[in-house]
Write an enzyme that holds these catalytic residues in place. Structure first.
Site, PDB file in Angstrom:
ATOM      1  N   PHE A  47      -8.214  23.385  -7.418  1.00  0.00           N
ATOM      2  CA  PHE A  47      -8.637  23.308  -6.024  1.00  0.00           C
ATOM      3  C   PHE A  47      -8.246  24.619  -5.348  1.00  0.00           C
ATOM      4  O   PHE A  47      -7.148  25.131  -5.577  1.00  0.00           O
ATOM      5  CB  PHE A  47      -7.948  22.119  -5.347  1.00  0.00           C
ATOM      6  CG  PHE A  47      -8.446  21.830  -3.968  1.00  0.00           C
ATOM      7  CD1 PHE A  47      -9.667  21.203  -3.773  1.00  0.00           C
ATOM      8  CD2 PHE A  47      -7.701  22.194  -2.861  1.00  0.00           C
ATOM      9  CE1 PHE A  47     -10.136  20.930  -2.490  1.00  0.00           C
ATOM     10  CE2 PHE A  47      -8.157  21.932  -1.578  1.00  0.00           C
ATOM     11  CZ  PHE A  47      -9.377  21.301  -1.394  1.00  0.00           C
TER      12      PHE A  47
ATOM     13  N   ARG B 244     -20.451  13.448  -6.302  1.00  0.00           N
ATOM     14  CA  ARG B 244     -19.141  12.989  -6.770  1.00  0.00           C
ATOM     15  C   ARG B 244     -18.886  11.576  -6.259  1.00  0.00           C
ATOM     16  O   ARG B 244     -18.989  11.305  -5.061  1.00  0.00           O
ATOM     17  CB  ARG B 244     -18.053  13.945  -6.274  1.00  0.00           C
ATOM     18  CG  ARG B 244     -16.738  13.806  -7.007  1.00  0.00           C
ATOM     19  CD  ARG B 244     -15.733  14.830  -6.521  1.00  0.00           C
ATOM     20  NE  ARG B 244     -15.288  14.541  -5.162  1.00  0.00           N
ATOM     21  CZ  ARG B 244     -14.127  14.944  -4.649  1.00  0.00           C
ATOM     22  NH1 ARG B 244     -13.313  15.687  -5.383  1.00  0.00           N
ATOM     23  NH2 ARG B 244     -13.793  14.654  -3.412  1.00  0.00           N
TER      24      ARG B 244
ATOM     25  N   TYR C 209      -3.278  10.453   0.689  1.00  0.00           N
ATOM     26  CA  TYR C 209      -4.419   9.905   1.435  1.00  0.00           C
ATOM     27  C   TYR C 209      -5.610   9.568   0.550  1.00  0.00           C
ATOM     28  O   TYR C 209      -6.632   9.112   1.046  1.00  0.00           O
ATOM     29  CB  TYR C 209      -4.849  10.862   2.551  1.00  0.00           C
ATOM     30  CG  TYR C 209      -5.022  12.306   2.137  1.00  0.00           C
ATOM     31  CD1 TYR C 209      -6.153  12.734   1.462  1.00  0.00           C
ATOM     32  CD2 TYR C 209      -4.044  13.243   2.451  1.00  0.00           C
ATOM     33  CE1 TYR C 209      -6.313  14.048   1.086  1.00  0.00           C
ATOM     34  CE2 TYR C 209      -4.193  14.566   2.083  1.00  0.00           C
ATOM     35  CZ  TYR C 209      -5.328  14.971   1.412  1.00  0.00           C
ATOM     36  OH  TYR C 209      -5.478  16.281   1.036  1.00  0.00           O
ATOM     37  N   LYS C 210      -5.503   9.766  -0.753  1.00  0.00           N
ATOM     38  CA  LYS C 210      -6.591   9.420  -1.651  1.00  0.00           C
ATOM     39  C   LYS C 210      -6.338   8.018  -2.218  1.00  0.00           C
ATOM     40  O   LYS C 210      -6.496   7.024  -1.529  1.00  0.00           O
ATOM     41  CB  LYS C 210      -6.715  10.471  -2.755  1.00  0.00           C
ATOM     42  CG  LYS C 210      -7.010  11.881  -2.237  1.00  0.00           C
ATOM     43  CD  LYS C 210      -7.182  12.860  -3.374  1.00  0.00           C
ATOM     44  CE  LYS C 210      -7.249  14.307  -2.895  1.00  0.00           C
ATOM     45  NZ  LYS C 210      -8.425  14.594  -2.046  1.00  0.00           N
TER      46      LYS C 210
ATOM     47  N   ASP D  31      -0.037  19.151 -10.203  1.00  0.00           N
ATOM     48  CA  ASP D  31      -0.657  18.631  -8.991  1.00  0.00           C
ATOM     49  C   ASP D  31      -1.310  17.298  -9.357  1.00  0.00           C
ATOM     50  O   ASP D  31      -2.227  17.250 -10.173  1.00  0.00           O
ATOM     51  CB  ASP D  31      -1.708  19.628  -8.483  1.00  0.00           C
ATOM     52  CG  ASP D  31      -2.356  19.185  -7.179  1.00  0.00           C
ATOM     53  OD1 ASP D  31      -2.479  17.961  -6.954  1.00  0.00           O
ATOM     54  OD2 ASP D  31      -2.776  20.057  -6.390  1.00  0.00           O
TER      55      ASP D  31
END
Length: 410
Positions: free
Chosen positions: A142, A385, A236-237, A211
């Site tokens: 990312f 996605r 938050y995922k 990560d």
């Protein structure tokens, strides 16, 4: 074929041991397949936050730091996340963003290596006298991780070396100080081999930093079991903590007394209210704290974690694989041949909890899907996605999403 797959979905939902967990979330008739960007709202969170605001902040005010447990929230909530990533208590502290924690972890990793070399206490196969002047980073990471890694390299006087995860073992050497890798690729959902890559990093005496943003809460991680040194992740995922909810930092117990954060703050001081001019880090993972905890989002996250009561991460992983398998089966059956290309690995050991489909007009297709109640997301230049959160996504959702996708692609 549509009737057959719809019937299969009904059977799979009837046998789903996690089906009842869906009621713990605020959901509607939308098929929500974007939990790998922002998890759904746990139903208990609004009332908890109202109580925090009206009673703890409104009535108790500053007394809540002690009486309501605000002060200990970062480590208390860290201990609740720990089982979901395979860590014992006392090794995770919650706070700040993933980006900030990446900086702490990566600079801290280089300092651990420097300290070990200064004292002669380097990992096997032993310090050979060669300067460890490289930081290796996942070349497919990312973007923010890459930006932070480049800054960490400058801060520590190292050279940054981007390497695709599959080529990392061959790129490692006694010059490697630290390695920053993603457990799951954010674009494709490809799951990288954390155990073997961590072992390869250790074999050259370097520090492994992972990560976990796209794996924590979706599959077993095994931080303690596999000897991971440092790890970071967002909440938050798949952990459903809410937009901008605080991230976390894992510091393996054996490193805690030597972990030297590049962001020392009063909250990580051994005597935070001593207001001393000299800095003395707190013991344990607490030295990963920096400033005043963000209490409102911190306590929303704590309540969000209640949805995991009675849920095993192994059961979540089993359902995740079943959901993604079924989605790929439905896509193959419904979507016109050649219209999309799956970027998601077929092998379970290489798959996270999302499916990425390459599609020439992906942006427009996703816009139309969202209009029809199928919410995924688009990644440039041409990727659809879809994230599958087993706690609230069912098999009928999957069949419906694939069927509507096919309709739009025709």
């Amino acid at each position: 074929m549509s009737d057959e797959l719809a019937a299969t979905a009904k059977e799979l939902d009837a046998g789903d041991e996690l089906a009842a967990v869906r009621a713990r979330f605020v959901l509607d008739d939308v098929v929500y397949l974007d939990g790998n960007s922002l998890g759904a709202l746990p139903a208990a969170v609004p009332a908890r936050i109202e109580d925090v605001i009206r009673r703890e902040w409104g009535e108790l005010r500053i007394r809540s730091w002690g009486e309501s447990g605000w002060w200990t929230a970062p480590e208390r909530i860290g201990d609740r996340i720990a089982p979901l990533v395979g860590a014992a208590a006392g090794q995770i502290v919650v706070g700040d963003s993933t980006s900030v924690n990446v900086l702490k972890a990566l600079v801290g990793a280089v300092r651990l290596v420097d300290d070990a070399e200064d004292t002669g206490d380097i990992r096997e196969p032993g310090y050979t006298g060669v300067v460890r002047d490289e930081i290796v980073v996942d070349a497919t990471t990312f973007p923010t991780d890459g930006y932070i890694a480049e800054s960490a390299a400058r801060l520590t006087g190292r050279t940054l070396r981007p390497v695709p995860p599959g080529e990392v073992p061959a790129a490692l050497s006694e010059r490697t100080a630290a390695v920053l890798l993603n457990h799951a690729d954010y674009r494709t959902g490809r799951l990288h081999d954390l155990p073997s890559l961590t072992a390869a990093v250790h074999a050259v005496g370097a520090i492994a930093v992972w990560d976990l943003c796209h794996s924590a809460g979706a599959l077993p991680v095994g931080l303690d079991e596999h000897g991971v040194d440092l790890a970071v992740g967002c909440t938050y995922k798949y952990l459903n903590g809410g937009p901008g909810s605080p991230a976390y930092l894992y510091v393996r117990r054996e490193h805690q007394d030597r972990f030297d954060s590049p962001l020392p703050g009063w909250n990580s001081h051994a005597e935070p209210f001593g207001m001393r001019e000299d800095y003395e880090p707190a013991r344990g993972a607490l030295r990963g704290r920096v400033g005043t905890p963000d209490i409102l989002s911190m306590l929303a996250l704590e309540t969000a974690l209640d949805v995991w009561e009675g849920v095993s991460i192994e059961a979540v992983r089993a359902k995740s694989l079943a959901l993604t398998d079924f989605f790929l089966e439905c896509v193959a059956a419904y979507v016109p041949e050649g219209r999309v290309e799956s970027l998601t690995p077929v092998r379970h050991e290489e798959r996270g909890s999302q499916v990425a489909l390459r599609c020439a007009d992906a942006r427009e297709v996703m816009r139309r899907l969202i209009e029809r109640g199928i919410v995924g997301d688009f990644r440039r230049p041409d990727v659809l996605r879809f994230g599958f959160t087993p706690l609230y996504v069912g098999f009928a959702d999957v069949e419906r999403a694939a069927r509507i996708l096919a309709e739009e692609l025709r």
